[in-house]
Scaffold this motif. Sequence first.
Motif, mmCIF file in Angstrom:
data_model
loop_
_atom_site.group_PDB
_atom_site.id
_atom_site.type_symbol
_atom_site.label_atom_id
_atom_site.label_comp_id
_atom_site.label_asym_id
_atom_site.label_seq_id
_atom_site.Cartn_x
_atom_site.Cartn_y
_atom_site.Cartn_z
ATOM 1 N N MET A 57 0.847 -1.175 0.000
ATOM 2 C CA MET A 57 0.000 0.000 0.000
ATOM 3 C C MET A 57 0.896 1.243 0.000
ATOM 4 O O MET A 57 1.799 1.386 0.817
ATOM 5 C CB MET A 57 -0.888 -0.022 1.242
ATOM 6 C CG MET A 57 -1.744 1.168 1.371
ATOM 7 S SD MET A 57 -2.828 0.948 2.783
ATOM 8 C CE MET A 57 -3.529 2.522 2.838
ATOM 9 N N ALA A 58 0.659 2.128 -0.897
ATOM 10 C CA ALA A 58 1.449 3.341 -1.018
ATOM 11 C C ALA A 58 0.975 4.377 -0.004
ATOM 12 O O ALA A 58 -0.218 4.493 0.284
ATOM 13 C CB ALA A 58 1.334 3.904 -2.421
ATOM 14 N N THR A 59 1.932 5.128 0.539
ATOM 15 C CA THR A 59 1.618 6.155 1.519
ATOM 16 C C THR A 59 1.950 7.513 0.927
ATOM 17 O O THR A 59 3.045 7.722 0.413
ATOM 18 C CB THR A 59 2.436 5.945 2.804
ATOM 19 O OG1 THR A 59 2.190 4.636 3.284
ATOM 20 C CG2 THR A 59 2.060 6.957 3.854
ATOM 21 N N ASP A 60 1.012 8.417 1.005
ATOM 22 C CA ASP A 60 1.227 9.775 0.525
ATOM 23 C C ASP A 60 1.748 10.608 1.691
ATOM 24 O O ASP A 60 1.002 10.983 2.600
ATOM 25 C CB ASP A 60 -0.072 10.357 -0.015
ATOM 26 C CG ASP A 60 0.141 11.737 -0.621
ATOM 27 O OD1 ASP A 60 1.317 12.120 -0.824
ATOM 28 O OD2 ASP A 60 -0.853 12.422 -0.881
ATOM 29 N N TYR A 61 3.058 10.879 1.690
ATOM 30 C CA TYR A 61 3.661 11.613 2.792
ATOM 31 C C TYR A 61 3.386 13.104 2.725
ATOM 32 O O TYR A 61 3.612 13.830 3.689
ATOM 33 C CB TYR A 61 5.176 11.368 2.816
ATOM 34 C CG TYR A 61 5.514 9.954 3.211
ATOM 35 C CD1 TYR A 61 5.417 9.553 4.533
ATOM 36 C CD2 TYR A 61 5.918 9.029 2.267
ATOM 37 C CE1 TYR A 61 5.720 8.268 4.902
ATOM 38 C CE2 TYR A 61 6.232 7.738 2.624
ATOM 39 C CZ TYR A 61 6.128 7.350 3.951
ATOM 40 O OH TYR A 61 6.431 6.083 4.326
ATOM 41 N N ASP A 62 2.895 13.594 1.608
ATOM 42 C CA ASP A 62 2.582 15.014 1.477
ATOM 43 C C ASP A 62 1.174 15.353 1.966
ATOM 44 O O ASP A 62 0.843 16.518 2.142
ATOM 45 C CB ASP A 62 2.722 15.458 0.018
ATOM 46 C CG ASP A 62 4.171 15.395 -0.438
ATOM 47 O OD1 ASP A 62 5.056 15.593 0.413
ATOM 48 O OD2 ASP A 62 4.399 15.141 -1.632
ATOM 49 N N ALA A 63 0.365 14.345 2.205
ATOM 50 C CA ALA A 63 -1.009 14.576 2.648
ATOM 51 C C ALA A 63 -0.995 15.005 4.116
ATOM 52 O O ALA A 63 -0.169 14.558 4.906
ATOM 53 C CB ALA A 63 -1.838 13.306 2.487
ATOM 54 N N PRO A 64 -1.874 15.926 4.495
ATOM 55 C CA PRO A 64 -1.922 16.345 5.905
ATOM 56 C C PRO A 64 -2.362 15.193 6.792
ATOM 57 O O PRO A 64 -3.203 14.374 6.423
ATOM 58 C CB PRO A 64 -2.946 17.480 5.917
ATOM 59 C CG PRO A 64 -3.731 17.314 4.669
ATOM 60 C CD PRO A 64 -2.860 16.621 3.675
ATOM 61 N N ARG A 65 -1.765 15.131 7.958
ATOM 62 C CA ARG A 65 -2.099 14.073 8.904
ATOM 63 C C ARG A 65 -3.344 14.447 9.687
ATOM 64 O O ARG A 65 -3.535 15.592 10.088
ATOM 65 C CB ARG A 65 -0.949 13.853 9.880
ATOM 66 C CG ARG A 65 0.291 13.360 9.187
ATOM 67 C CD ARG A 65 1.374 13.138 10.189
ATOM 68 N NE ARG A 65 2.592 12.720 9.512
ATOM 69 C CZ ARG A 65 3.747 12.571 10.110
ATOM 70 N NH1 ARG A 65 3.851 12.812 11.401
ATOM 71 N NH2 ARG A 65 4.798 12.195 9.431
ATOM 72 N N VAL A 66 -4.169 13.462 9.935
ATOM 73 C CA VAL A 66 -5.388 13.670 10.699
ATOM 74 C C VAL A 66 -5.201 12.978 12.041
ATOM 75 O O VAL A 66 -4.926 11.791 12.108
ATOM 76 C CB VAL A 66 -6.617 13.094 9.961
ATOM 77 C CG1 VAL A 66 -7.861 13.279 10.796
ATOM 78 C CG2 VAL A 66 -6.758 13.748 8.605
ATOM 79 N N THR A 67 -5.340 13.742 13.107
ATOM 80 C CA THR A 67 -5.216 13.184 14.446
ATOM 81 C C THR A 67 -6.546 13.309 15.170
ATOM 82 O O THR A 67 -7.487 13.933 14.677
ATOM 83 C CB THR A 67 -4.130 13.932 15.247
ATOM 84 O OG1 THR A 67 -4.504 15.306 15.343
ATOM 85 C CG2 THR A 67 -2.772 13.814 14.576
ATOM 86 N N GLU A 68 -6.598 12.732 16.352
ATOM 87 C CA GLU A 68 -7.840 12.787 17.137
ATOM 88 C C GLU A 68 -8.177 14.214 17.537
ATOM 89 O O GLU A 68 -9.334 14.589 17.607
ATOM 90 C CB GLU A 68 -7.704 11.911 18.372
ATOM 91 C CG GLU A 68 -7.607 10.436 18.057
ATOM 92 C CD GLU A 68 -7.395 9.623 19.311
ATOM 93 O OE1 GLU A 68 -7.588 10.157 20.423
ATOM 94 O OE2 GLU A 68 -7.040 8.460 19.191
#
Length: 97
Positions: free
Chosen positions: A1-12
């Motif tokens: 599975m590819a991970t997009d490291y430029d995408a903003p991270r969503v946290t709780e």
Amino acid sequence: MATDYDAPRVTESDESTDTSLEQLTASRKDTQSPAVDVEDTDTAESFELPGADLSGEELAVRVIPRQTDEFTCTTCFLVHHRSRLADSEQRICRDCT
């Protein structure tokens, strides 16, 4: 599975943005401590301030004069053995060339 490291991270914390200002200030007061972390053995004399007058202090260093097989570098002003001499005319060490 590819991970997009430029995408903003969503946290709780991003998902629960509907907390009130009163809840935020109450939780902030709970996490802060009014006490300062200073040991009981620390005194004012143990803290060094920048620009403090150290003229009354004595150093316990034995100074050895420059030997005949040593030279002082004209760039860094350190005393080196003559095997570290890179330029004999200008008296520059190998580190400074």
